[in-house]
Design an enzyme around this catalytic site. Structure first.
Site, PDB file in Angstrom:
ATOM      1  N   ARG A 131     -10.253   2.666  12.088  1.00 55.36           N
ATOM      2  CA  ARG A 131     -11.485   2.468  11.320  1.00 55.36           C
ATOM      3  C   ARG A 131     -11.868   1.002  11.377  1.00 55.36           C
ATOM      4  O   ARG A 131     -11.045   0.128  11.099  1.00 55.36           O
ATOM      5  CB  ARG A 131     -11.284   2.877   9.858  1.00 55.36           C
ATOM      6  N   GLU A 171     -12.840  -6.350  10.132  1.00 54.76           N
ATOM      7  CA  GLU A 171     -11.458  -6.029  10.504  1.00 54.76           C
ATOM      8  C   GLU A 171     -11.371  -4.607  11.030  1.00 54.76           C
ATOM      9  O   GLU A 171     -12.298  -3.808  10.879  1.00 54.76           O
ATOM     10  CB  GLU A 171     -10.552  -6.159   9.281  1.00 54.76           C
ATOM     11  N   ASN A 200      -8.646  -1.242  11.004  1.00 53.68           N
ATOM     12  CA  ASN A 200      -7.449  -0.623  10.430  1.00 53.68           C
ATOM     13  C   ASN A 200      -6.927   0.403  11.420  1.00 53.68           C
ATOM     14  O   ASN A 200      -7.615   1.382  11.718  1.00 53.68           O
ATOM     15  CB  ASN A 200      -7.800   0.078   9.113  1.00 53.68           C
ATOM     16  N   SER A 243      -6.181  -3.367   1.707  1.00 51.83           N
ATOM     17  CA  SER A 243      -6.837  -2.938   0.456  1.00 51.83           C
ATOM     18  C   SER A 243      -7.407  -4.068  -0.393  1.00 51.83           C
ATOM     19  O   SER A 243      -7.290  -4.055  -1.612  1.00 51.83           O
ATOM     20  CB  SER A 243      -5.859  -2.131  -0.398  1.00 51.83           C
ATOM     21  N   GLY A 253      -6.646   4.947   5.613  1.00 50.30           N
ATOM     22  CA  GLY A 253      -6.219   5.913   4.603  1.00 50.30           C
ATOM     23  C   GLY A 253      -6.577   7.345   4.985  1.00 50.30           C
ATOM     24  O   GLY A 253      -7.584   7.606   5.634  1.00 50.30           O
ATOM     25  N   ASP A 312     -14.194  -1.988   9.932  1.00 50.51           N
ATOM     26  CA  ASP A 312     -15.000  -2.376   8.772  1.00 50.51           C
ATOM     27  C   ASP A 312     -16.024  -3.424   9.195  1.00 50.51           C
ATOM     28  O   ASP A 312     -15.688  -4.421   9.821  1.00 50.51           O
ATOM     29  CB  ASP A 312     -14.108  -2.939   7.660  1.00 50.51           C
ATOM     30  N   GLU A 368       0.819  -1.208   0.000  1.00 47.74           N
ATOM     31  CA  GLU A 368       0.000   0.000   0.000  1.00 47.74           C
ATOM     32  C   GLU A 368       0.858   1.264   0.000  1.00 47.74           C
ATOM     33  O   GLU A 368       0.428   2.332   0.424  1.00 47.74           O
ATOM     34  CB  GLU A 368      -0.946  -0.021   1.203  1.00 47.74           C
ATOM     35  N   TYR A 395     -13.556  -2.662  -6.338  1.00 48.37           N
ATOM     36  CA  TYR A 395     -12.382  -1.956  -5.841  1.00 48.37           C
ATOM     37  C   TYR A 395     -11.660  -1.130  -6.882  1.00 48.37           C
ATOM     38  O   TYR A 395     -10.675  -0.485  -6.604  1.00 48.37           O
ATOM     39  CB  TYR A 395     -11.426  -2.923  -5.127  1.00 48.37           C
TER      40      TYR A 395
HETATM   41  N1  LIG Z   1     -16.983 -12.394   4.918  1.00 44.88           N
HETATM   42  C1  LIG Z   1     -17.256 -11.469   4.000  1.00 44.88           C
HETATM   43  N2  LIG Z   1     -18.492 -11.387   3.444  1.00 44.88           N
HETATM   44  C2  LIG Z   1     -18.766 -10.460   2.504  1.00 44.88           C
HETATM   45  N3  LIG Z   1     -17.880  -9.579   2.020  1.00 44.88           N
HETATM   46  C3  LIG Z   1     -16.623  -9.606   2.516  1.00 44.88           C
HETATM   47  C4  LIG Z   1     -16.248 -10.551   3.524  1.00 44.88           C
HETATM   48  N4  LIG Z   1     -14.949 -10.352   3.818  1.00 44.88           N
HETATM   49  C5  LIG Z   1     -14.527  -9.340   3.034  1.00 44.88           C
HETATM   50  N5  LIG Z   1     -15.528  -8.883   2.242  1.00 44.88           N
HETATM   51  C6  LIG Z   1     -15.446  -7.770   1.299  1.00 44.88           C
HETATM   52  O1  LIG Z   1     -14.079  -7.485   1.062  1.00 44.88           O
HETATM   53  C7  LIG Z   1     -13.735  -6.187   1.551  1.00 44.88           C
HETATM   54  C8  LIG Z   1     -12.339  -6.209   2.160  1.00 44.88           C
HETATM   55  O2  LIG Z   1     -12.313  -7.127   3.224  1.00 44.88           O
HETATM   56  P1  LIG Z   1     -11.588  -6.802   4.586  1.00 44.88           P
HETATM   57  O3  LIG Z   1     -11.767  -7.989   5.476  1.00 44.88           O
HETATM   58  O4  LIG Z   1     -12.046  -5.488   5.126  1.00 44.88           O
HETATM   59  O5  LIG Z   1     -10.040  -6.775   4.165  1.00 44.88           O
HETATM   60  P2  LIG Z   1      -9.046  -5.581   3.725  1.00 44.88           P
HETATM   61  O6  LIG Z   1      -8.017  -5.578   4.784  1.00 44.88           O
HETATM   62  O7  LIG Z   1      -8.458  -6.013   2.433  1.00 44.88           O
HETATM   63  O8  LIG Z   1      -9.820  -4.321   3.671  1.00 44.88           O
HETATM   64  C9  LIG Z   1     -14.835  -5.840   2.525  1.00 44.88           C
HETATM   65  O9  LIG Z   1     -14.994  -4.447   2.673  1.00 44.88           O
HETATM   66  C10 LIG Z   1     -16.054  -6.517   1.894  1.00 44.88           C
HETATM   67  O10 LIG Z   1     -16.536  -5.743   0.823  1.00 44.88           O
HETATM   68 MG   LIG Z   2     -11.225  -3.517   4.998  1.00 46.66          MG
END
Ligand SMILES: Nc1ncnc2c1ncn2[C@@H]1O[C@H](COP(=O)(O)OP(=O)(O)O)[C@@H](O)[C@H]1O
Ligand SMILES: [Mg+2]
Length: 314
Positions: free
Chosen positions: A256, A271, A273, A150, A277, A258, A14, A217
């Site tokens: 943040r 998760e 962060n 990301s 960003g 998620d 990143e 994305y």
């Molecule tokens: N278990 C899940 N069910 C549905 N969508 C998911 C799931 N895990 C991840 N995503 C999608 O992928 C995106 C990124 O996942 P995340 O776990 O936040 O990892 P990153 O660290 O890459 O942001 C999420 O914002 C969501 O849109």
């Molecule tokens: Mg995320």
């Protein structure tokens, strides 16, 4: 006025986002009247820090090194106060598997999951357990590397035949991966500033019926709505949950979280962060703006909150 070293870039995937976050932070700090020195983090980091002799370091790095506690640890050794969470919170948040175990243990909702190390596959024949996991989680299954960033390395496997390739992709980012239950629903993010949740942001894919995971994305394919269109009750629940996770992981100053909101109105945490960003289009600045906190004020407050290095036992 302080002498502030802005740490940015680094070797993480990143890096580019971090350079943009860093540049914006430098401008804001300069407008606030601070004496700013930018450091693109590399082999000469310690020398550069000694040269600059900052009162405080503003860490504008994402992913590996900057967000996982590595740089924080170095700053503590050098006795330089820094912005954001401490070493332990960074380690907990950056490691999705660890964070999910902690949340599960604390009774905070996170999608059901199973995690594997590469050695479990290579040396313990873990592949033989995949059918049982697939049956348990149902399809699609979300396969992701344990360390975050990301959406890199994340795949949705729609059927058993897609799982091995998804695992290989995830293992190319980290030696530990997780298989997670897919949540059908809305993508929410709640940023916390100084222990207070900011307005909820929703990420909305633009061409909903056709979008696939990669498309959402791509730049310009996602719209962000802030405050998200939620009932006051749901907003409050999302904010309370994010605050619980922030506290559980031991975050400081800002972060943040998620989340997903499923069709039944249930929230779950994907998760956290610890250095989200800080670019023009990033979610934390948007959420702050919606709360009436402009970017310079946001950066100023994060700087003020930077802790002295934690005392260590001798
Ligand atoms: N278990 C899940 N069910 C549905 N969508 C998911 C799931 N895990 C991840 N995503 C999608 O992928 C995106 C990124 O996942 P995340 O776990 O936040 O990892 P990153 O660290 O890459 O942001 C999420 O914002 C969501 O849109
Ligand atoms: Mg995320």
């Amino acid at each position: 006025m302080s002498r502030v070293a802005v740490l940015k870039g680094g070797r993480s995937l990143e890096r580019q986002v971090s350079l943009r976050s860093g540049a914006r932070v430098e401008d804001a700090l300069a407008r606030l009247g601070h004496d700013v020195a930018a450091i693109d983090v590399g082999l000469d980091l310690i020398d550069r820090l000694r040269e600059v002799g900052p009162d405080v370091a503003f860490i504008a790095m994402h992913g590996r090194d900057g967000e996982d506690g590595t740089v924080q640890e170095l700053l503590e050794i050098l006795d330089i106060p820094y912005t954001g969470s401490g070493v332990l919170a960074c380690m907990r948040a950056m490691d999705k598997v660890l964070a999910k175990h902690l949340m599960t243990d604390a009774g905070l909702p996170t999608p059901e999951f199973f995690a594997f190390s590469e050695t479990a596959f290579r040396e313990l024949g873990a592949a033989a357990a995949l059918p049982a996991i697939e049956e348990r989680l149902g399809f699609p299954i979300v396969v992701k590397p344990s360390s975050q960033g990301s959406a890199l390395g994340i795949r949705f496997a729609r059927e058993a035949a897609e799982v091995p390739a998804a695992l290989v992709a995830a293992f190319s980012y980290d030696s530990r991966v997780l298989l997670e239950r897919h949540v059908e629903g809305r993508d929410l993010a709640v940023s916390i500033l100084d222990g207070e949740p900011l307005p909820v942001v929703e990420a909305l894919p633009r061409d909903e019926p056709f979008y696939d995971f990669e498309a959402r994305y791509e730049i310009g394919r996602t719209d962000f709505v802030c405050p998200a269109e939620l009932t006051p009750e749901l907003t409050e629940r999302a904010q309370a949950l994010a605050l619980d996770v922030y506290g559980l992981l031991g975050c400081s100053a800002f972060a943040r979280v998620d989340l997903m909101l499923d069709g039944a109105g249930e929230l779950s945490v994907l998760e956290t962060n610890v250095i989200p960003g800080l670019t023009e289009t990033s979610l934390l600045p948007q959420a702050a703006e919606a709360a009436g906190i402009g970017f310079d004020e946001l950066i100023g407050r994060i700087l003020e909150l930077s802790a002295q290095p934690a005392p260590r036992p001798a």
